[in-house]
Design a protein around this motif. Sequence first.
Motif, mmCIF file in Angstrom:
data_model
loop_
_atom_site.group_PDB
_atom_site.id
_atom_site.type_symbol
_atom_site.label_atom_id
_atom_site.label_comp_id
_atom_site.label_asym_id
_atom_site.label_seq_id
_atom_site.Cartn_x
_atom_site.Cartn_y
_atom_site.Cartn_z
ATOM 1 N N LEU A 24 0.816 -1.212 0.000
ATOM 2 C CA LEU A 24 0.000 0.000 0.000
ATOM 3 C C LEU A 24 0.849 1.261 0.000
ATOM 4 N N ASP A 25 2.064 1.190 0.527
ATOM 5 C CA ASP A 25 2.915 2.375 0.510
ATOM 6 C C ASP A 25 3.266 2.782 -0.911
ATOM 7 N N VAL A 49 -2.823 -7.164 4.124
ATOM 8 C CA VAL A 49 -1.522 -7.071 4.794
ATOM 9 C C VAL A 49 -0.592 -6.281 3.891
ATOM 10 N N THR A 50 -0.165 -5.109 4.360
ATOM 11 C CA THR A 50 0.784 -4.305 3.597
ATOM 12 C C THR A 50 2.192 -4.653 4.048
ATOM 13 N N SER A 63 2.228 3.108 9.958
ATOM 14 C CA SER A 63 1.217 4.164 10.041
ATOM 15 C C SER A 63 0.032 3.863 9.130
ATOM 16 N N ILE A 64 0.280 3.236 7.987
ATOM 17 C CA ILE A 64 -0.824 2.843 7.103
ATOM 18 C C ILE A 64 -1.696 1.799 7.802
ATOM 19 N N ALA A 65 -1.047 0.819 8.435
ATOM 20 C CA ALA A 65 -1.801 -0.215 9.145
ATOM 21 C C ALA A 65 -2.590 0.372 10.312
ATOM 22 N N GLU A 66 -2.008 1.360 10.981
ATOM 23 C CA GLU A 66 -2.704 1.991 12.108
ATOM 24 C C GLU A 66 -3.914 2.809 11.645
ATOM 25 N N ARG A 67 -3.852 3.300 10.423
ATOM 26 C CA ARG A 67 -4.919 4.175 9.918
ATOM 27 C C ARG A 67 -6.196 3.407 9.592
ATOM 28 N N PHE A 68 -6.048 2.160 9.093
ATOM 29 C CA PHE A 68 -7.200 1.411 8.609
ATOM 30 C C PHE A 68 -7.414 0.148 9.443
ATOM 31 N N VAL A 71 -6.395 -3.209 7.807
ATOM 32 C CA VAL A 71 -5.027 -3.379 7.308
ATOM 33 C C VAL A 71 -4.073 -3.766 8.435
ATOM 34 N N PHE A 72 -3.271 -4.801 8.169
ATOM 35 C CA PHE A 72 -2.164 -5.196 9.041
ATOM 36 C C PHE A 72 -0.871 -5.004 8.255
ATOM 37 N N CYS A 73 0.268 -5.267 8.886
ATOM 38 C CA CYS A 73 1.537 -5.053 8.197
ATOM 39 C C CYS A 73 2.569 -6.091 8.633
ATOM 40 N N SER A 74 3.703 -6.048 7.969
ATOM 41 C CA SER A 74 4.843 -6.902 8.310
ATOM 42 C C SER A 74 6.054 -6.005 8.560
ATOM 43 N N VAL A 75 7.140 -6.631 9.008
ATOM 44 C CA VAL A 75 8.418 -5.926 9.125
ATOM 45 C C VAL A 75 9.499 -6.808 8.525
#
Length: 274
Positions: A24-25, A49-50, A63-68, A71-75
């Motif tokens: 998504l970024d 999952v972004t 921050s994208i995951a926190e906004r929606f 949406v979750f994310c990885s590192v």
Amino acid sequence: MAVSGFQSAGEGTGQGLVDSHCHLDYLAKDGDLAPVVERAEAAGVSTLVTICTKISEFDEIRSIAERFPSVFCSVGVHPHEAGTEGQENAERLLSLAAHDKVVGIGETGLDYYYEHSPREAQQVSFRAHISASRESRLPLIVHARDADDDTVAILQEEYAKGPFPGVIHCFTAGPELARAALEIGFYISLAGIVTFKSAQALRDTVAEVPLDRLLVETDSPYLAPVPKRGKTNEPANVAYTAAALAALRGLPEDDFAAMTTENFFRLFTRAQPR
């Protein structure tokens, strides 16, 4: 309206489809992400999952995951970036993975097609990510391109030290990597390539993957599936890939959606269904 007959998010009793791997970024560089997420939900895609490819950009991913809420994310550090941002141990990955929106480690792995980073650096970073996955119990998200033999060898060597969950994302390899991944409990995730006319060998391979090990993804903004091929990909389009796979496996689309979504939440245990 839902794409290809899949339920829209919130319709019926199902959870909807999951886009298990998107960027998504990258889509954010073209404007506001809210319409992208809204189109996904309208297409029946209720969870995304972004994926992180550079540690230096993790704050933006988070921050994208926190906004929606959906949406979750990885590192993690993509193998292309291993020469400059590759990790030598699990410490930093584990620290960043403590955030409750982080559901996976990666993407990591090996890419010998482009070789934007030295192979040794890719392998060292890959093993560090595996250590982080093993310790955190968050699934490892593996990128593998033209590196099947070394990918299998590293996964097997590391698994012998202690198990870790994971997925081969955007799977395009042959049956040997599929078998090796399945043997250690991994999942196989399919992107839009599986819909391409030229991908019959891939379809033949994934036709043999157990249904309880399949995930779907877009890898957006890349690899848009037929009938969107050639356009910028986005999470809503995972419905087309899921529809093609449902047809390949002889299943109703909603049944296939429910199955792959159940698989996702079984693997990505920190993610919570909406």
